[in-house]
Motif scaffolding. Structure first.
Motif, PDB file in Angstrom:
ATOM      1  N   ALA A 141      -3.794  18.077  49.761  1.00 27.67           N
ATOM      2  CA  ALA A 141      -3.296  16.665  49.718  1.00 27.67           C
ATOM      3  C   ALA A 141      -2.520  16.529  51.058  1.00 27.67           C
ATOM      4  O   ALA A 141      -3.157  15.415  51.673  1.00 27.67           O
ATOM      5  N   TYR A 198      -1.244  11.786  45.956  1.00 26.23           N
ATOM      6  CA  TYR A 198      -2.617  12.201  45.557  1.00 26.23           C
ATOM      7  C   TYR A 198      -2.599  13.519  44.674  1.00 26.23           C
ATOM      8  O   TYR A 198      -3.375  13.629  43.779  1.00 26.23           O
ATOM      9  N   LEU A 242      -3.773   5.804  49.987  1.00 25.26           N
ATOM     10  CA  LEU A 242      -4.649   6.782  50.818  1.00 25.26           C
ATOM     11  C   LEU A 242      -5.721   6.102  51.899  1.00 25.26           C
ATOM     12  O   LEU A 242      -5.661   6.437  53.051  1.00 25.26           O
ATOM     13  N   GLN A 295      -4.712  13.571  53.723  1.00 21.73           N
ATOM     14  CA  GLN A 295      -3.873  12.535  54.327  1.00 21.73           C
ATOM     15  C   GLN A 295      -4.061  12.507  55.811  1.00 21.73           C
ATOM     16  O   GLN A 295      -4.339  11.529  56.432  1.00 21.73           O
ATOM     17  N   TRP A 314      -4.819   4.990  45.233  1.00 18.25           N
ATOM     18  CA  TRP A 314      -6.251   4.865  46.035  1.00 18.25           C
ATOM     19  C   TRP A 314      -5.942   3.949  47.491  1.00 18.25           C
ATOM     20  O   TRP A 314      -6.478   4.451  48.507  1.00 18.25           O
ATOM     21  N   TRP A 374      -7.806  11.930  57.073  1.00 22.64           N
ATOM     22  CA  TRP A 374      -8.118  10.363  56.799  1.00 22.64           C
ATOM     23  C   TRP A 374      -7.310   9.432  58.049  1.00 22.64           C
ATOM     24  O   TRP A 374      -8.079   8.596  58.588  1.00 22.64           O
ATOM     25  N   THR A 375      -6.109  10.147  58.379  1.00 20.22           N
ATOM     26  CA  THR A 375      -5.387   9.234  59.333  1.00 20.22           C
ATOM     27  C   THR A 375      -5.979   9.221  60.494  1.00 20.22           C
ATOM     28  O   THR A 375      -6.103   8.244  61.365  1.00 20.22           O
ATOM     29  N   GLN A 417      -0.941   3.715  53.674  1.00 22.28           N
ATOM     30  CA  GLN A 417      -0.055   4.798  54.280  1.00 22.28           C
ATOM     31  C   GLN A 417      -0.826   5.478  55.618  1.00 22.28           C
ATOM     32  O   GLN A 417      -0.393   5.453  56.610  1.00 22.28           O
ATOM     33  N   THR A 418      -2.149   5.742  55.331  1.00 24.73           N
ATOM     34  CA  THR A 418      -2.811   6.118  56.522  1.00 24.73           C
ATOM     35  C   THR A 418      -3.008   5.085  57.603  1.00 24.73           C
ATOM     36  O   THR A 418      -3.010   5.567  58.872  1.00 24.73           O
ATOM     37  N   PRO A 442       1.736  12.441  50.040  1.00 24.59           N
ATOM     38  CA  PRO A 442       0.735  13.382  49.684  1.00 24.59           C
ATOM     39  C   PRO A 442       0.887  13.813  48.479  1.00 24.59           C
ATOM     40  O   PRO A 442       0.151  14.395  47.430  1.00 24.59           O
TER      41      PRO A 442
END
Length: 446
Positions: free
Chosen positions: A339, A313, A105, A343, A102, A346-347, A109-110, A310
Motif C-alpha cells: 500500500a 488502501y 489515492l 501510493q 478511491w 502513483w505520486t 493525497q497523491t 496507505p
C-alpha cells in the motif's frame, strides 16, 4: 450493508506501537506544510484590515477544532484502521468508504504530495545550488521517505515527529525574530472592517477563508493509523485536539507577526511573507534560514502522508474492495508495504507527468465533500449507539450540523468558482462506482 469478506487468519497484523505524542505530531505534521509560510498574503488580498485578516485564521482554526472534536468521538466509537474510510463504510455503505479511498489515492493525497515534493525539490536546489533536475531530487526524496516508512510504523513516526519538532522550532524562530528585530509599522485595529457589514464584505471574508481552510486541512488523516495506536480510544482523541490547538497557536502567531512586520497593505503585495519578515529581521541569512524551514516542513508533510494514507488502501483491500496484495503486511516490519509503495509510485507518476497543479484544483471540492459526509456519521453512530464513547462534540447535534453546513458551503463555493475542475473531480469520484462492484464481485466469487 453488503457482506465483507472475512480476513485471512494467520496473516501478520499491524503493530500497535504509537502513543499520544506520536498522534499529536501526526496531526500537526498533516496540517503544517508550506501553506502557512505563503498563504497569509492571499488572505490579506481578500480582506484588508488586521482584524479581519487575523480573524480569518482564528475562525479557520475554530472550524478545524470543531472537526477535531467530531473525529475524536468517531475515533472513540470506531477505533479502526482507515479512519474516514471505516466511518463511511459502517455508517452508510462500503461503497461510500471505497469512493473516499478511491479519490484519496487518485487525486486528494497523491496530487497534494506530488506538488509538495516538487516544492521541496525547488527549495533544496535553491539552497544547495546542485545542477540536477527537480524531478530527480523529488523522486530520490520520495523514495527515501517511502523506504523509511517501510521499515516500521515506529521508524516512520519517529522521523515524522523529528521533522515536526524542527518545523515548530522554525516557526517559533520566525515569530521571535519578527517581534524582536523588525520595527513594527503602525497597525490600525479600528475600524474592524474597511466597509460596512454587507453581502460584499461577507463574500470577501468567505474568499479569505478558502486559503485558510486549505492551510488547516490534514488533521483528518491521523485516524487512518488507529490500528497502530496502543490505545486508540484514548490516544487518538487527545492527539487530534492537542494537535489542532497547537497548529492554531502557530498559525495565528505567524499571521500576527506578518501583520506586525509588514502591515496589511504590504502583506497583500508580498507573495513570500515569511521570507520577507526574516529578511527584514536578519537580512539574507534570515531568508536562507526560512528557506531551510520550508524545505523541512514540506519533507515532514510528505513523511506524514506516506505514513497515514496507505492504511486506507490497506483497509479497502482487507475488506475485499481493492487488490488483495495491497493488504499484505510485511512479517518483520508489520507495515502494509505494498500500500505504501502503491501510493508513492502513483505520486511519482503524477509528479513526472506534470499534472499535479491541475489535480490540486480538484482536491478542495472532493476533500470537503468527504469532510461533511464523515462528520454526518456522528449522527448515525449516536442513533445506533455504536461503540462506547464520551459525548466529545460540544453542542451536538447543532454544532455538528453547523460543521456539515460549512462543508457544503465550501463545496458550493468551489463549484461556483471552478465549475470545470469540480466536474472533473466528480467524474473521478463516480468512476469508482463500477470499480467497487467489480472488485467486490471478483473477491467474493474467489
Amino acid at each position: 450493508m453488503t457482506a465483507t469478506p472475512p480476513k485471512v487468519a494467520g496473516r501478520p497484523k499491524l503493530a500497535r506501537q504509537l502513543g499520544v505524542f506520536d498522534a499529536t505530531m501526526l496531526v500537526m505534521g498533516g496540517i503544517v506544510g508550506s501553506g502557512i509560510f505563503i498563504n497569509p498574503y492571499v488572505v490579506a488580498q481578500a480582506v484588508h484590515t488586521p482584524a479581519l485578516i487575523l480573524g480569518a485564521w482564528i475562525v479557520g482554526g475554530l472550524i478545524a477544532l470543531a472537526g477535531a472534536f467530531i473525529y475524536s468521538e468517531l475515533a472513540q466509537r470506531l477505533p479502526e484502521v482507515g479512519g474516514q474510510y471505516a466511518y463511511l463504510r459502517e455508517a452508510y455503505h462500503p461503497l461510500f468508504g471505497f469512493l473516499y479511498g478511491w479519490t484519496l489515492l487518485l487525486v486528494i493525497q497523491t496530487g497534494g504530495m506530488a506538488a509538495v515534493t516538487v516544492t521541496f525539490a525547488r527549495y533544496f536546489l535553491d539552497l544547495t545550488g546542485r545542477r540536477v533536475s527537480e524531478a530527480t531530487v523529488a523522486v530520490i526524496a520520495l523514495s527515501i521517505i517511502t523506504i523509511l516508512n517501510c521499515l516500521g510504523v515506529k521508524t516512520g513516526s519517529t522521523v515524522q515527529s523529528a521533522l515536526m519538532i524542527t518545523k515548530i522550532a522554525a516557526i517559533a524562530f520566525l515569530v521571535a525574530c519578527g517581534f524582536l528585530f523588525v520595527p513594527a509599522p503602525h497597525l490600525h485595529w479600528i475600524p474592524i472592517a474597511d466597509k460596512p457589514v454587507s453581502f460584499s464584505l461577507l463574500s470577501e471574508f468567505g474568499a479569505a477563508m478558502v486559503p485558510v481552510l486549505f492551510a488547516y486541512g490534514g488533521w483528518q488523516t491521523t485516524p487512518f493509523v488507529a490500528g497502530e495506536l496502543r490505545d486508540p480510544r484514548r490516544d487518538l482523541p487527545r492527539g487530534l485536539l492537542l494537535g489542532v490547538i497547537g497548529v492554531i497557536i502557530l498559525y495565528v502567531s505567524v499571521s500576527l507577526v506578518c501583520l506586525r512586520a509588514l502591515g496589511p497593505a504590504q502583506l497583500a503585495l508580498t507573495k513570500t511573507p515569511a521570507s520577507a519578515v526574516m529578511r527584514a529581521a536578519l537580512g539574507n541569512v534570515g531568508s536562507t534560514i526560512i528557506a531551510c524551514g520550508i524545505a523541512v516542513s514540506t519533507l515532514g508533510f510528505l513523511t506524514q502522508g506516506i505514513l497515514t494514507a496507505p492504511r486506507v488502501y490497506f483497509a479497502m483491500a482487507e475488506d475485499g474492495a481493492f487488490f488483495r496484495s495491497v493488504a499484505w503486511v510485511h512479517p518483520a516490519t508489520r507495515v502494509p508495504v505494498v500500500a505504501i509503495a502503491l501510493q508513492s509510485v502513483w505520486t511519482m507518476v503524477i509528479m513526472l507527468t506534470g499534472r499535479y497543479e491541475q489535480i490540486l484544483n480538484y482536491v478542495v471540492s472532493m476533500d470537503w465533500i468527504f469532510f461533511g459526509l464523515s462528520a454526518s456519521c456522528l449522527f448515525v453512530f449516536r442513533r445506533r449507539h455504536l461503540g462506547q464513547a464520551n459525548a466529545l462534540m460540544p453542542g451536538h447535534p447543532w454544532s455538528t450540523a453547523v460543521f456539515c453546513v460549512i462543508c457544503v458551503l465550501v463545496v458550493v463555493n468551489t463549484v461556483i468558482r471552478y465549475p470545470a475542475n469540480t466536474l472533473v473531480g466528480v467524474a473521478i469520484l463516480f468512476s469508482g462506482v463500477p470499480a467497487f462492484f467489480l472488485w467486490r464481485k471478483s473477491n467474493l466469487s474467489r
